[in-house]
Design a protein around this motif. Structure first.
Motif, short mmCIF file in Angstrom:
data_model
loop_
_atom_site.label_atom_id
_atom_site.label_comp_id
_atom_site.label_asym_id
_atom_site.label_seq_id
_atom_site.Cartn_x
_atom_site.Cartn_y
_atom_site.Cartn_z
N THR A 100 3.69 8.68 -14.50
CA THR A 100 2.98 9.26 -13.40
C THR A 100 2.13 10.36 -14.16
O THR A 100 2.30 10.73 -15.43
CB THR A 100 3.61 10.08 -12.21
N LEU A 159 3.61 4.26 -2.85
CA LEU A 159 2.65 4.63 -2.17
C LEU A 159 1.87 5.68 -3.37
O LEU A 159 0.58 5.46 -3.36
CB LEU A 159 2.99 5.89 -1.32
N LEU A 160 2.64 6.16 -4.38
CA LEU A 160 2.14 6.83 -5.43
C LEU A 160 1.31 5.71 -6.44
O LEU A 160 0.04 6.15 -6.77
CB LEU A 160 3.08 7.42 -6.26
N GLU A 161 1.83 4.76 -6.42
CA GLU A 161 1.24 3.35 -7.15
C GLU A 161 -0.14 3.34 -6.61
O GLU A 161 -1.10 2.99 -7.18
CB GLU A 161 2.10 2.23 -7.33
N LYS A 162 -0.29 2.82 -5.09
CA LYS A 162 -1.52 2.53 -4.35
C LYS A 162 -2.50 3.73 -4.52
O LYS A 162 -3.76 3.42 -4.67
CB LYS A 162 -0.89 2.39 -3.06
N CYS A 163 -2.01 4.93 -4.91
CA CYS A 163 -2.98 5.80 -4.77
C CYS A 163 -3.54 6.18 -6.33
O CYS A 163 -4.09 7.03 -6.69
CB CYS A 163 -2.44 7.53 -4.41
N GLY A 164 -3.08 5.37 -7.09
CA GLY A 164 -3.36 5.43 -8.58
C GLY A 164 -2.55 6.55 -9.23
O GLY A 164 -2.91 6.96 -10.48
N LEU A 165 -1.38 7.18 -8.92
CA LEU A 165 -0.70 8.25 -9.42
C LEU A 165 0.62 7.52 -9.99
O LEU A 165 1.22 8.57 -10.57
CB LEU A 165 -0.47 9.15 -8.28
#
Length: 307
Positions: free
Chosen positions: A78, A283-289
């Motif tokens: 991240t 969710l972080l992955e979907k947000c590009g984070l």
């Protein structure tokens, strides 16, 4: 592999550390007296429960997503900003500075339920029900006061010692711990109708009570999840899945699954196993984070499955 003297973190002032550990362990318990008084004489406000829930979730995910899955097992990558937030939230949980926490946990995996494990309930505690009780007490909280098997940071967490973001949060641990109580008070003040009394009870519920509940939920992974529950995967140790504890630990109680696949971002690897921490990572992955999220394919699952 057998543990050596170089594996153990040296302690500059063991008495001081034991006093601090004792205060962090005992003071939240004493706070239950204030809780009982509040419930009897004042009545519990909805804002107190809201602050408790917010702080429990925030600091709990700091431990599970941050300290454990990101920093210990590198289950995903991240940004520096997210690393800083997760390290700060985990530090506010007051389970110790991030680098020490990671070193202890990596050593636990290296020697799980063998000599060298900092908190195994099965090694060196005797036999029968008395040995079992001594082992559970040691794994739950006793090991925090004993420094003979703590993981040496230079040996088990050199990567984090070189990480400027993590190293800064580690050095300033005390301020993150205090900050957690201040945030709880501020939330109570705001949610309780701009009331100083609500601010103080916010510190009680979102600070002391939250610390008590979160600590013992975390400690239960070390104790209960190495003693009770199911073992669907072969791991070479006594790690177990304890379904009822999973919601309280944000998915950490699928402990046998975790020991079978330590780097997996999801600990509840089987269908229907609630794992909120894995949901946050997704969710972080979907947000590009988040990226390079570690997942276990079905063939590896079946190769280790025993039931």
């Amino acid at each position: 592999m057998e543990p050596t003297a170089d594996d153990v973190e040296p302690v500059a002032n063991e008495t001081r550390d034991r006093i601090i550990t004792g205060l962090v362990t005992v003071v939240p318990v004493l706070a239950l007296g204030l809780v009982a008084w509040q419930l009897w004489a004042v009545a519990l406000g909805w804002s107190d429960l809201a602050v408790l829930a917010i702080m429990y979730v925030a600091t709990g995910l700091g431990i599970t997503v941050g300290f454990h899955r990101l920093f210990t097992h590198r289950s995903f990558k991240t940004t520096p900003a997210v690393r800083a937030v997760l390290a700060g939230l985990g530090s506010a949980a007051i389970e110790g500075p991030v680098i020490s926490w990671v070193a202890d946990h990596r050593k636990h995996h290296a020697f799980s339920d063998r000599h060298g494990d900092p908190h195994s309930p099965h090694v060196g505690h005797g036999h029968g029900w008395r040995g079992a009780l001594r082992g559970l007490l040691h794994a739950h909280v006793g090991w925090l006061f004993i420094h003979t098997q703590r993981g040496r940071k230079e040996r088990y967490a050199p990567d984090l010692m070189k990480d400027p973001v993590v190293a800064f949060v580690d050095r300033t641990f005390i301020w993150w711990a205090i900050g957690g109580f201040l945030v709880a008070g501020a939330l109570g003040f705001l949610l309780g109708g701009i009331s100083w009394q609500a601010g103080l009870t916010g510190i009680l519920w979102g600070g002391l009570v939250r610390t008590l509940l979160l600590h013992h939920a975390t400690y239960s992974i070390n104790s209960l999840c190495h003693f009770f529950g199911r073992r669907p995967f072969e791991t070479g140790d006594e790690s177990r899945n304890l379904a009822w504890l999973a919601p309280l630990t944000f998915g950490e109680a699928w402990h046998n699954g975790h020991h079978a696949f330590p780097t997996s971002a999801r600990h509840g690897v089987d269908r229907g196993q609630l794992d909120p921490s894995a949901g946050v990572i997704a969710l972080l992955e979907k947000c590009g984070l988040a990226w390079d999220v570690v997942r276990v394919d079905e063939r590896k699952l079946e190769a280790k499955r025993t039931v």
